[in-house]
Each structure stands twice: as C-alpha cells, then as structure tokens.
Design a protein around this motif. Structure first.
Motif, PDB file in Angstrom:
ATOM      1  N   ALA A 124       0.864  -1.179   0.000  1.00 28.98           N
ATOM      2  CA  ALA A 124       0.000   0.000   0.000  1.00 28.98           C
ATOM      3  C   ALA A 124       0.899   1.227   0.000  1.00 28.98           C
ATOM      4  O   ALA A 124       2.091   1.148   0.338  1.00 28.98           O
ATOM      5  N   SER A 125       0.349   2.355  -0.398  1.00 30.05           N
ATOM      6  CA  SER A 125       1.161   3.572  -0.517  1.00 30.05           C
ATOM      7  C   SER A 125       1.313   4.277   0.826  1.00 30.05           C
ATOM      8  O   SER A 125       0.445   4.199   1.696  1.00 30.05           O
ATOM      9  N   ILE A 126       2.423   4.978   0.976  1.00 31.89           N
ATOM     10  CA  ILE A 126       2.646   5.793   2.168  1.00 31.89           C
ATOM     11  C   ILE A 126       1.759   7.032   2.134  1.00 31.89           C
ATOM     12  O   ILE A 126       1.160   7.409   3.144  1.00 31.89           O
ATOM     13  N   THR A 127       1.641   7.656   0.965  1.00 32.14           N
ATOM     14  CA  THR A 127       0.813   8.851   0.828  1.00 32.14           C
ATOM     15  C   THR A 127      -0.308   8.603  -0.183  1.00 32.14           C
ATOM     16  O   THR A 127      -0.184   7.774  -1.076  1.00 32.14           O
ATOM     17  N   ALA A 142      -2.954  -1.423   7.270  1.00 29.48           N
ATOM     18  CA  ALA A 142      -2.098  -2.492   7.791  1.00 29.48           C
ATOM     19  C   ALA A 142      -2.901  -3.731   8.169  1.00 29.48           C
ATOM     20  O   ALA A 142      -2.365  -4.838   8.217  1.00 29.48           O
ATOM     21  N   LYS A 143      -4.187  -3.554   8.411  1.00 21.06           N
ATOM     22  CA  LYS A 143      -5.053  -4.679   8.772  1.00 21.06           C
ATOM     23  C   LYS A 143      -5.614  -5.392   7.543  1.00 21.06           C
ATOM     24  O   LYS A 143      -6.329  -6.386   7.683  1.00 21.06           O
ATOM     25  N   GLN A 144      -5.289  -4.891   6.347  1.00 21.45           N
ATOM     26  CA  GLN A 144      -5.855  -5.428   5.108  1.00 21.45           C
ATOM     27  C   GLN A 144      -4.896  -6.360   4.378  1.00 21.45           C
ATOM     28  O   GLN A 144      -4.965  -6.490   3.153  1.00 21.45           O
ATOM     29  N   LYS A 171       3.902   0.981  14.804  1.00 17.04           N
ATOM     30  CA  LYS A 171       2.815   0.565  15.693  1.00 17.04           C
ATOM     31  C   LYS A 171       1.983  -0.548  15.068  1.00 17.04           C
ATOM     32  O   LYS A 171       1.446  -1.409  15.772  1.00 17.04           O
ATOM     33  N   ALA A 172       1.879  -0.519  13.743  1.00 14.85           N
ATOM     34  CA  ALA A 172       1.087  -1.524  13.041  1.00 14.85           C
ATOM     35  C   ALA A 172       1.888  -2.777  12.714  1.00 14.85           C
ATOM     36  O   ALA A 172       1.342  -3.733  12.155  1.00 14.85           O
ATOM     37  N   GLY A 173       3.176  -2.780  13.027  1.00 11.72           N
ATOM     38  CA  GLY A 173       4.018  -3.940  12.762  1.00 11.72           C
ATOM     39  C   GLY A 173       4.389  -4.121  11.312  1.00 11.72           C
ATOM     40  O   GLY A 173       4.655  -5.244  10.862  1.00 11.72           O
TER      41      GLY A 173
END
Length: 425
Positions: A124-127, A142-144, A171-173
């Motif tokens: 996924a993109s940072i921005t 991050a959960k996807q 934080k999301a690992g």
C-alpha cells in the motif's frame, strides 16, 4: 493429490549436490529422501538431475494493474514470475488507482485472487495517490493484509512526513520501504552524472540524490523504532550509510537489482532507453561496492525491480522514455552466469539472496525447503545454455538491456503450494 519430483539435485554444505526425491502432498512437502517409491504418488515428474531450490522471492515488482494494462497485467506479470522461478512477488503501488484506501486494497486482493499464477503480496502507498502530501490511512490499511508501505518511484521529500509514517507503520508492525531520491537534487537527470552523461550530453543524476535520503531515513527509523527497507541501492555512498546504520543497531535492510550488479554506466553505448532505469546505472566503483555490500551482509537481498513498459514508450529515447526494465524472467540465469560461474559468489549465496534472506527480512513463512513447509519450489538446469530472447518473454514488457546475452541456469519447473505453475522440462 501427491506429486513426486524424482531425480532432483539438492544443494548441500560445501556446495555439493546430492540426488534426492521430493514428495509433495496437497500443498506441503512430506518427504525428502534419496529414493521415494513411485507408487506413493499420483503424479511423477522426472527432474533429470536438475537443481531443486526453494521458490524465489522478489520484494520489488511492478505489475501495472490496475491502470497500466498495456504495459503488464497481474496475469502476464505472474506468468513471467513463474517462468523466472519466482513463487512470491511483492507488487508496488504505483498503479491507477493507487492502493491507498481499504476499498482499493480489497479490490486489488480480489483481482490477485482471480488472476495471479504465483503468490502476490501487494504494497500500500505511504501517501494518498503517491502525491507526497497526505499520509494514507496506514493504521487501517495495515489490517488489510498488505505487505508493507512504500511510495516507490518517488522519495518522501520531508523528514516530518517520513517520521510520521514510520511511527504509524511501527505501531502496526509493518515496514516502510523507500525509493530514496531527493527531488531538489534531480535537475531533470535521466542517467548517472558521470561518463555516460558527459559522452551522450544528457542531464545527470548525482549519487548524493539517493544517499542523502538514506542517511536521513536511517536516523528517522531509529527514532521511530521502525523496520526500514531501502529499494534498489545503487551507489557506494548508500552502501556506506547502510553499513554504518546496521553497525549502530538500526533496523534497516536493503536490496540490489541484477542490473546494478551486472552493468555500469560504461555499458551505455548510445542513447538506448532500454538502459534507462531509476536509479540509473552508476560507475564501475559503485558496481563493485554493491557486490561487496552483498557479500558482507550490508545489502540483504536481490530484487528485480521488474518494470515493464510498452515498446513504443521505450522508443521515445533517453530524454522522454519512462524509467525501468523488465527482470523477472532473466534474473537467476544472468546472476548465475555472471556471478556464480565466474566465482564471484557461491551458488548458496545467490540462492539465499533470492529466498531465505528476503523471507527473514520481512518475516515471511517462505524461502525454505523442509518437510512440513509449503511446497514452493524451483527446478533449475545449471548446465545447458540459451540466449536471452525478449520475444519469448511471458511479460508484456520487452524492455531489457540483456537481449542476446548467453546464460546458464535456466528455470525449468516452478511449483507454488504444490501446484505446477510453470513447466518447460
């Protein structure tokens, strides 16, 4: 369903090859023995004494879909990956639309499930929109089941934005994966600032354009306690910065491409845009530093940066053509022929850089060949040779600087989770 791979060669310690049979049940390896009874299998493949290794992992691939289907699709790109021996590839987010929302990531997963021939782990993109202005919803994305976060193709230009992204990713690992490039230092460059830029009268890209962002980012990663990965390292200064960061205990990993290991700016004989990539082919000293960095562990893995473009796009010349070359179908043969057969690296080292090393860096359950593990396997003919022929590529992209090179180490069979996804025995 039981698949038996007979008469394989497995790489042992001290670079010795041992004849073995490998029995697969459904999607896992259930036996690795000198001789497995053929009656135990539903399907038997005679591997003819070829080398069997774990399926390759590529953490940097452009599949172009959605939005760039004239260059590549998930189907054609993963067919190319299977032909090259790759069973796991990680798809970059510079598509249209960009995977920067939950809906878009879900749609991408659905397309991958429908069309992919090998395992695809999407970034996924940072921005949002890769525009470098607003952070994507990193915590939610991050959960996807995304692989990591990157704005590959462009560098994150402000330290504040990168630090914020790193804190959320930590934080999301998840890891932050960076294309390092300071736009204020680009000045319209299309080739390395050096011999080729002078000879061809083309605007150059200096080495510091890359290295200065890596130097910034490793300190930010330390502050954020974030796993940080550097894409396609190309300069000796970058290698030095990463080496120092690792010595300091910062959680940084790095990749290098086959083309940066095997080519340098002196190989650009004319303004052939098949030699145009970003980062560009650097000096011979940079090329030597990259191999040294691999050998001493500063650089962790090899990744192709497979970047297909339409033939007419690459025909626009160095100034106007897009950056990038294809690499999935040529990576192992090129590296085996030009690094292993020349005794610059060992066969074990090369295989590790394409399997266990990326798996360890990104905590993936792949890259090994053991009883009970998923049957991701690649069979390689080390002895026969062929010439690289872009017209035979499964990829839509034919943009390679390696056309006509004679290579050994040809992938012949690729198995992903016990399923044959490529067979040219």
């Amino acid at each position: 369903m039981r698949l038996l791979l007979k008469n394989t060669k497995l790489l042992q310690t001290k670079e010795q090859l041992q004849t073995c049979d490998v029995l697969i049940e459904n999607n896992r390896i259930i036996a690795i023995k000198t001789d497995v009874e053929s009656t135990t299998a539903d399907q038997i493949i005679d591997c003819r004494g070829n080398l069997l290794v774990p399926g390759f992992i590529d953490v940097h691939v452009h599949l172009r879909e959605p939005g760039g289907e004239h260059k590549e699709t998930i189907e054609t790109g993963t067919k190319a990956a299977a032909r090259g021996g790759f069973t796991t590839i990680c798809a970059m987010p510079n598509t249209n639309p960009v995977p920067d929302s939950i809906d878009r990531v879900e749609n991408l997963h659905e397309k991958i499930t429908a069309d992919a021939k090998v395992r695809v782990l999407p970034y996924a993109s940072i921005t949002t929109g890769l525009q470098g202005e607003t952070l994507s919803p990193i915590t939610e994305l991050a959960k996807q089941n995304v692989f990591a976060f990157t704005d590959d193709g462009v560098g994150i230009q402000t330290a504040d934005q990168m630090l914020s992204a790193m804190r959320l990713a930590a934080k999301a690992g998840k890891a932050i994966v960076a294309h390092c490039e300071d736009n204020s230092l680009l000045h319209g460059g299309v080739v390395h600032q050096g011999l080729a830029s002078e000879r061809l009268n083309l605007p150059g890209i200096s080495s510091v354009t890359e290295a200065v962002q890596i130097a910034r980012d490793v300190l930010l990663a330390e502050a954020a306690n974030c796993r940080y990965h550097v894409c396609h390292v190309s300069t000796k200064e970058s290698v030095r910065v990463i080496r120092d960061a690792k010595r300091a205990g910062i959680k940084v990993t790095a990749e290098v491409t086959p083309h940066h290991l095997l080519l340098n700016e002196e190989d650009i004989k004319d303004a052939d845009a098949n030699f145009k990539m970003n980062p560009p082919l650097r000096s011979e000293a940079d090329q030597e530093a990259l191999l040294e960095g691999l050998l001493d562990g500063t650089i962790d893995m090899i990744a192709t940066d497979h970047a297909p473009h339409a033939t007419e796009e690459k025909a626009l010349g160095f100034l106007k053509a897009p950056f990038g070359i294809v690499g999935l179908e040529t990576a192992f043969p090129l590296l085996y022929t030009n690094l292993v057969k020349t005794k610059k690296v060992s066969l074990r080292q090369l295989i590790d850089w394409l399997t266990i090393k990326p798996a360890e860096a990104f905590q993936l359950p792949y890259g090994t060949m053991e009883i009970g593990k998923l049957a991701d396997l690649t069979l390689i003919d080390l002895n026969s040779s062929e010439k690289i022929d872009k017209q035979k590529f499964y990829s839509k992209g034919k943009n390679t600087p390696f056309e006509g090179w004679k290579v050994f180490g040809i992938p012949k069979l690729t198995v992903m989770e016990g399923k044959i996804v490529y067979n040219n025995l």
